[in-house]
Design an enzyme around this catalytic site. Structure first.
Site, mmCIF file in Angstrom:
data_model
loop_
_atom_site.group_PDB
_atom_site.id
_atom_site.type_symbol
_atom_site.label_atom_id
_atom_site.label_comp_id
_atom_site.label_asym_id
_atom_site.label_seq_id
_atom_site.Cartn_x
_atom_site.Cartn_y
_atom_site.Cartn_z
ATOM 1 N N CYS A 67 0.831 -1.205 0.000
ATOM 2 C CA CYS A 67 0.000 0.000 0.000
ATOM 3 C C CYS A 67 0.867 1.258 0.000
ATOM 4 O O CYS A 67 1.717 1.423 0.876
ATOM 5 C CB CYS A 67 -0.888 -0.029 1.251
ATOM 6 S SG CYS A 67 -1.722 1.546 1.537
ATOM 7 N N THR A 133 -8.608 0.327 6.907
ATOM 8 C CA THR A 133 -7.464 0.548 6.026
ATOM 9 C C THR A 133 -6.131 0.612 6.766
ATOM 10 O O THR A 133 -6.077 0.885 7.962
ATOM 11 C CB THR A 133 -7.637 1.880 5.259
ATOM 12 O OG1 THR A 133 -7.834 2.934 6.213
ATOM 13 C CG2 THR A 133 -8.818 1.830 4.315
ATOM 14 N N VAL A 134 -5.078 0.371 5.999
ATOM 15 C CA VAL A 134 -3.710 0.642 6.443
ATOM 16 C C VAL A 134 -3.264 1.923 5.732
ATOM 17 O O VAL A 134 -3.774 2.206 4.641
ATOM 18 C CB VAL A 134 -2.758 -0.521 6.068
ATOM 19 C CG1 VAL A 134 -3.033 -1.730 6.895
ATOM 20 C CG2 VAL A 134 -2.793 -0.838 4.569
ATOM 21 N N TYR A 197 -5.646 6.204 -8.537
ATOM 22 C CA TYR A 197 -6.848 5.492 -8.059
ATOM 23 C C TYR A 197 -8.102 6.029 -8.748
ATOM 24 O O TYR A 197 -9.024 5.283 -9.047
ATOM 25 C CB TYR A 197 -6.994 5.640 -6.540
ATOM 26 C CG TYR A 197 -5.996 4.801 -5.770
ATOM 27 C CD1 TYR A 197 -6.297 3.491 -5.414
ATOM 28 C CD2 TYR A 197 -4.758 5.302 -5.424
ATOM 29 C CE1 TYR A 197 -5.387 2.708 -4.716
ATOM 30 C CE2 TYR A 197 -3.830 4.534 -4.731
ATOM 31 C CZ TYR A 197 -4.151 3.242 -4.380
ATOM 32 O OH TYR A 197 -3.249 2.468 -3.700
HETATM 33 N N1 LIG Z 1 -7.271 5.575 4.979
HETATM 34 C C1 LIG Z 1 -7.452 5.911 3.591
HETATM 35 C C2 LIG Z 1 -6.336 5.446 2.677
HETATM 36 C C3 LIG Z 1 -5.664 4.189 2.986
HETATM 37 C C4 LIG Z 1 -6.093 3.087 2.053
HETATM 38 O O1 LIG Z 1 -6.926 3.232 1.168
HETATM 39 N N2 LIG Z 1 -5.466 1.927 2.233
HETATM 40 C C5 LIG Z 1 -5.818 0.783 1.451
HETATM 41 C C6 LIG Z 1 -4.598 0.056 0.967
HETATM 42 S S1 LIG Z 1 -3.621 1.036 -0.120
HETATM 43 C C7 LIG Z 1 -6.601 -0.166 2.307
HETATM 44 O O2 LIG Z 1 -6.227 -0.412 3.437
HETATM 45 N N3 LIG Z 1 -7.670 -0.747 1.785
HETATM 46 C C8 LIG Z 1 -8.450 -1.680 2.498
HETATM 47 C C9 LIG Z 1 -9.765 -1.944 1.833
HETATM 48 O O3 LIG Z 1 -10.043 -1.333 0.809
HETATM 49 O O4 LIG Z 1 -10.499 -2.771 2.371
HETATM 50 C C10 LIG Z 1 -8.814 5.535 3.101
HETATM 51 O O5 LIG Z 1 -9.599 5.159 3.955
HETATM 52 O O6 LIG Z 1 -9.113 5.692 1.934
#
Ligand SMILES: N[C@@H](CCC(=O)N[C@@H](CS)C(=O)NCC(=O)O)C(=O)O
Length: 332
Positions: A67, A133-134, A197
């Site tokens: 990520c 999310t991470v 994205y």
């Molecule tokens: N915290 C942010 C950005 C972090 C983010 O999108 N991380 C992705 C990985 S790059 C993630 O953890 N996705 C988990 C999911 O979509 O379930 C969000 O909520 O959009």
């Protein structure tokens, strides 16, 4: 910030926001644009009332190396030497249950004692229905996520966490450049980091092309900018370089194919490519980069619809990252 994003961010009630976006539209607007969910846990670090105390041993940072938002933290941690103060937990590949600690013995994070990252989100907010999310900072004692503000996290590590930096750590957010770094970071977020994205998750041709144009227009400007200095702010690596670099590192292996950001590859931009190789070969960058996880992560996103046979490309050849770069020409 676009009009839609501004409207989205200004919605006062997050719960309304969450339902509108995550449940009904899955972060897709009426015109088919991708509109990222806001960060739910944004309490800042600091010593003021209601802030998160800066204290060694108190938190665990959860990341996936694939990520880009999490990768920023890994680079900052490596450059600043913060891992002694804040431990790092790594999740395995994302499954239909979200992020799992599948790389750990018995599939359980040894510090938090949980199997899924969503458990730490649920502890923090039992009503949370957004994506878990991470990167996520978890308070070890309570097991709750206390911050998932990927946009601001590196700035906290760079400033408030300075008492725990290793000796000789670089100043990635120098005071005299902060205004300029913040301004560039804002542009990088909308037109590079998140633009890929927006292209990849768009659900209409128009929105995909808007994101594609935004992205390549900005990359052309950055290509020019990097013709006059080794890094984005001249001769020193800053927070902005970390932010640009994590997107460049994923460009040819992930975004180019999976998100159709294919006007050209990173290796086709002379300055951006040499800049990217230079950083890859510098401490903190290459060593925190896991191309296999990156490739699989992007190429298998929503695989039932996008890649039903789950075939991950054999290329591109990653050995090119070790090729010579020409950036020493800027060395003073
Ligand atoms: N915290 C942010 C950005 C972090 C983010 O999108 N991380 C992705 C990985 S790059 C993630 O953890 N996705 C988990 C999911 O979509 O379930 C969000 O909520 O959009």
């Amino acid at each position: 910030m676009s009009k839609e994003e501004a409207a989205f961010c200004s919605l006062a009630n997050y719960r309304v926001n969450k339902i509108a976006v995550s449940e009904k539209t899955h972060e897709i607007t009426e015109t088919g644009a991708f509109l990222r969910q806001p960060n739910r846990f944004t309490t800042p670090f600091g010593n003021g009332a209601g802030e998160l105390p800066v204290e060694a041993g108190r938190y665990r940072l959860i990341v996936s190396p694939g990520c880009p938002w999490a990768h920023r933290q890994l680079i900052a941690f490596s450059l600043l030497g913060l891992e002694k103060a804040v431990s790092i937990g790594k999740v395995g590949p994302r499954t239909d249950k979200g992020w799992e600690f599948s790389l750990d013995p018995d599939g359980v994070d040894p510090v938090l004692g949980i199997r899924y990252l969503s458990e730490a989100y649920a502890k923090a907010d039992p009503d949370y229905t957004g994506r878990a999310t991470v990167p996520a900072v978890v308070d070890i004692a309570s097991g709750k996520v206390v911050n998932n503000d990927y946009f601001k996290l590196t700035n906290y590590w760079e400033t408030l966490w300075a008492p725990f930096h290793k000796e000789g750590a670089p100043d990635l957010y120098p005071e005299e450049l902060r205004g300029d770094i913040d301004a560039l970071n804002e542009v990088l977020f909308h037109e590079v980091n998140n633009a890929v994205y927006k292209a990849g998750f768009a659900q209409s041709q128009v929105e995909y092309e808007k994101a594609y144009d935004l992205l390549f227009n900005r990359l052309d400007i950055l290509e020019q900018r990097l013709s006059t200095g080794r890094y984005l702010f001249g001769s020193r690596i800053t927070d902005s370089d970390i932010r640009l670099w994590v997107t460049l590192a994923r460009f040819d292996a992930g975004y180019y194919m999976a998100f159709k950001t294919n006007r050209n590859r990173l290796v086709d931009f002379p300055n951006l490519w040499n800049y990217a190789k230079d950083l890859y070969q510098s401490p903190g960058f290459g060593e925190t980069t896991d191309f296999e996880t990156i490739k699989r992560g992007y190429q298998l996103i929503s695989s039932a619809e996008r890649n039903p046979f789950k075939i991950v490309s054999a290329g591109p050849d990653q050995s090119v990252w070790f090729n010579r770069h020409d950036r020493e020409k800027f060395a003073s």
